[in-house]
Design an enzyme around this catalytic site. Structure first.
Site, PDB file in Angstrom:
ATOM      1  N   GLU A  57     -60.562 -29.295 -24.370  1.00  0.00           N
ATOM      2  CA  GLU A  57     -59.854 -28.975 -23.119  1.00  0.00           C
ATOM      3  C   GLU A  57     -58.717 -29.939 -22.810  1.00  0.00           C
ATOM      4  OE1 GLU A  57     -63.227 -29.086 -23.218  1.00  0.00           O
ATOM      5  OE2 GLU A  57     -63.856 -27.039 -22.738  1.00  0.00           O
ATOM      6  N   HIS A  98     -72.873 -27.103 -14.451  1.00  0.00           N
ATOM      7  CA  HIS A  98     -72.122 -25.845 -14.558  1.00  0.00           C
ATOM      8  C   HIS A  98     -72.014 -25.103 -13.226  1.00  0.00           C
ATOM      9  CE1 HIS A  98     -72.771 -26.613 -18.803  1.00  0.00           C
ATOM     10  NE2 HIS A  98     -71.934 -25.645 -19.092  1.00  0.00           N
TER      11      HIS A  98
END
Lengths: 342, 449
Positions: B185, B254
């Protein structure tokens, strides 16, 4: 490629003139001399203005590393994009950005290239294809492969010249960028300026890898160690790397062995190294002295050097005057340029 | 001509120091770069290097002198053979420091919210589509419209999207414009940002916004600030999008909302759609926007169906909230999935005879303060709803805006309903307890109405 490192005196014995790379013509050497001297004198003046309180904050000088950017610049063609860290004044001057605008940005004036809102570390020029000036160590490497990505996306043969220091070379995103650049065959020359100190930590104390030019090997990125104090060696290596990228063969890594004479920034007393180390390199390996000697051998006379010195002094003096006398940005500038079109 | 050498500063805060040592004496030749003296402060020692060449004509401040003010002439440098003046030249008065106190900010007004809220354009015929389809359709439309737009991210191409949001895009637009990324990322967000600086218009999909933390330096330091730092020269037209907030049973790492994180940053726009129409209209606007936009989706909403205009040109303006339900007794402000929670609460409140107005923020930055303020001036009460944590959350900002702009209209203190101030637990029952439910909103409203 030469095995010489900057502290070594040995020269490889390939070519007749003692160098194993193609040299520059006398005219090219004259241009290099001028460009390097301009950076040197500009930076000396910036250091002086900092000492006088006219430049505030951070100020990272390029003194000692001039051959790197000048040698690379001479291998570029218009349209090639350049990005670097916060030690960026040399890159800007080499790209042909106006010394007055650069100096005025250093003093935080309205006439600065970023209108006084960027400072020493943050200047850009769309016109000259210079994409900054980035203050987060290593961030410019990911951005730099983005410039290369854009070149490839648009189908041009332009390349990205992405500079970073050996301090940044341990950042994770540098390796993410190696992977992406190799995976997508991006036309990016990674130019690792190894000036031997990441702030106060020597490369030996920071990097388990000792041959930084090999750091791209796991991704198949060819690399070379280059004598970054020798503008001809730099140029020859850059020519090769740039040609590799233009031919669509993917990225290339050049480790430029260089040295910074000054501290990391202006407030660095540089106690982590001996003064004799700096003096040794200044006296025997100075990149500008080196070019001057080559030109002397080629028959250039003192009067011509004096002319160049005077011209450079005049440009720096003019830039200084401009930077001192320009107004500070108007308070209304505070809210401009936050968003495009608002 | 004689040149005065001035006492330098080691740092921006140094005002004086000790001249510890002269390395050169009067009459010595000095070259540019020579160390001529050493100075000390309580923090550090620094060597003073000559900038100009010449002969050290006169030392004005002897070594060992303490408290030498910055910019005091400490020596005079003359040219070879030049007479040495006795005193510094008239022009050598200490240089005026540029570090003056900043001018009073009085003349710099913080931009006030635009006071009028316009009715939303009627786009005519609609069809029922899922939020997932709306997002895909928006990207497809913009990819068709502008060759500079491309999509990159993990699993966006061959896999058709980890949540199937990019279904069919590879087939239509090819691998040049729909690009699978390795799990990296930080690297690919930086790469896309660099490409955007040249004028391309990347859409960066994060598999979830949780992973945008790996890349947050590029979102904030590279994308959001470059336009400002370059004095307006370099813009960054890029979209960072992906599912945000809690999903279901995926645990603490998450399940979190980044609304207030990104909304905090000048130079970014932050959008958080609720319905399919929001998703389609706002994503098209985000892709066309010349600024970096963080686009916060919600996984739970992906499969939900909403009426969405079918007009090919359908687009919504960034920065405009939508009044989803008109009411007169209380203003409930929500965004993303919490709009559904607020609307469900409004139905329950209606049964109790309380008429709630529900505002769907749609954009978190710039905030549509005007619409909120207009509503509160009518209802005199405010409740905010979000799934993110309460502390320094969007609700805190909305309440503060109302206090600043409609304090006199308030009949009760604003109340915020938010996710509980804990990392998201995994167990089904605990997870449910941590997220705002319609009855929490009902309770909050009934306390102040």
């Amino acid at each position: 490629m030469t095995e010489t490192n900057i502290s070594g005196q040995s020269r490889p014995d390939g070519a007749a003139d003692g160098r194993n790379h193609p040299g520059l013509t006398t005219d090219q050497l004259k241009q290099a001399y001028y460009d390097m001297l301009l950076i040197r004198r500009f930076e000396e003046k910036a250091g002086q203005l900092y000492g006088m309180g006219l430049i505030g904050g951070f100020c990272h000088l390029y003194i000692g590393q001039e051959a790197v950017v000048v040698g690379v610049q001479m291998a570029q063609k218009p349209g090639d994009k350049v990005i670097t860290s916060y030690r960026d004044h040399g890159q800007m001057l080499a790209a042909g950005m106006d010394p007055r605008g650069v100096m005025a940005e250093l003093t935080g004036r309205a006439t600065g290239l970023s209108h006084g809102k960027g400072g020493s570390m943050h200047m850009f020029s769309r016109e000259k294809n210079f994409y900054g000036g980035h203050g987060i160590v290593g961030a410019q490497v990911s951005l730099g492969i983005g410039l290369a990505f854009a070149n490839k996306y648009r189908g041009t043969d332009e390349v990205s010249l992405t500079y970073y220091g050996e301090g940044a070379s341990n950042q994770g995103q540098v390796y993410e960028s190696f992977n992406l650049a190799a995976l997508h065959k991006l036309p990016c020359v990674f130019i690792l300026e190894n000036n031997r100190y990441g702030m106060g930590t020597s490369v030996e104390r920071a990097s388990a890898s000792k041959e930084l030019w090999r750091n791209g090997e796991p991704w198949g990125i060819p690399g070379k160690q280059v004598d970054g104090m020798d503008v001809e060696a730099v140029n020859a290596a850059a020519q090769e790397a740039v040609a590799h990228c233009r031919a669509g063969k993917g990225p290339y890594l050049l480790e430029m062995s260089t040295y910074r004479y000054r501290g990391h920034s202006m407030s660095d007393p540089a106690k982590y190294r001996q003064r004799t180390e700096v003096d040794e390199i200044r006296q025997h390996r100075d990149p500008i002295d080196h070019v001057r000697n080559l030109l002397r051998t080629a028959g250039v006379e003192d009067a011509e050097f004096k002319k160049v010195e005077d011209k450079v002094k005049e440009i720096v003096a003019e830039a200084t005057e401009f930077a001192k006398t320009s107004p500070e940005p108007d308070p209304s500038e505070l809210f401009t340029d936050v968003l495009v079109g608002e | 001509m004689a040149i005065d050498i001035l006492m330098p500063a080691l740092s921006p805060t140094m005002t004086e120091g000790k001249l510890a040592k002269w390395n050169k004496k009067e009459g010595d030749t000095v070259s540019s770069g020579d160390v001529i003296a050493e100075i000390e402060t309580d923090k550090a020692t620094m060597e003073v290097e000559a900038v100009d060449e010449g002969v050290l004509g006169k030392i004005l401040v002897p070594e060992g002198s303490e408290g030498v003010a910055v910019n005091t002439p400490i020596a005079i440098l003359v040219e070879q053979g030049e007479a040495v003046p006795d005193a510094p030249s008239a022009g050598s008065a200490p240089v005026t420091s540029s570090r003056e106190e900043p001018k009073a900010a009085a003349s710099v007004a913080v931009p006030a919210p635009t006071p009028v809220s316009e009715p939303e354009k009627d786009w005519g015929e609609t069809s029922e589509i899922t939020v997932r389809e709306a997002l895909r359709d928006a990207m497809a439309a913009e990819l068709r419209r502008d060759p500079d737009v491309f999509l990159l991210g993990e699993e966006v191409a061959q896999y058709q999207g980890a949540y199937k949001v990019s279904q069919g895009l590879l087939e239509e637009f090819g691998e040049k414009r729909v690009i699978d990324m390795p799990i990296t990322e930080h690297g690919f967000a930086g790469m896309a940002t660099g490409a955007a600086m040249t004028g391309l218009k990347p859409i960066v999909e994060f598999m979830t916004m949780n992973f945008s933390l790996q890349a947050i330096d590029h979102i904030i330091n590279s994308a959001a600030k470059t336009h400002y730092m370059s004095g307006g020269q370099i813009s960054c037209p890029i979209v960072f999008r992906g599912p945000n907030g809690a999903a279901a049973r995926v645990g603490a790492q998450h399940s979190q909302c980044f609304g207030s994180w990104y909304a905090h940053v000048p130079g970014l726009k932050v959008v958080a759609p609720w319905s399919a129409a929001d998703a389609k209209g706002l994503l098209r606007a985000a892709i066309r926007d010349p600024n970096p936009v963080v686009f916060l989706e919600n996984e739970i909403l992906y499969g939900q169906k909403f009426a969405c205009p079918v007009d090919e040109d359908f687009i919504l303006p960034i920065g405009k909230a939508k009044v989803e339900r008109q009411g007169k007794d209380v203003t409930i402000v929500a965004f993303s999935i919490s709009v559904g929670t607020a609307l469900a609460a409004a139905e329950l409140l209606a049964e109790k005879g309380i008429d709630a107005e529900v505002i769907n923020l749609r954009t978190l930055r710039p905030l549509d303060t005007a619409t909120i303020v207009e509503s509160v001036k009518k209802t005199s009460r405010l409740v905010t709803v979000e799934e993110g944590w309460p502390y320094a959350g969007i609700g805190a900002e909305v309440a503060m805006q109302v206090i600043e702009h409609a304090f006199d209209w308030l009949d009760a203190p604003p109340v915020r309903v938010a996710g509980l101030d804990v990392p998201m637990p995994f167990a089904a029952n605990l997870e449910k307890l941590a997220l705002p439910q319609p009855d929490w909103v009902v309770d909050a409203v009934t306390k102040i109405v």
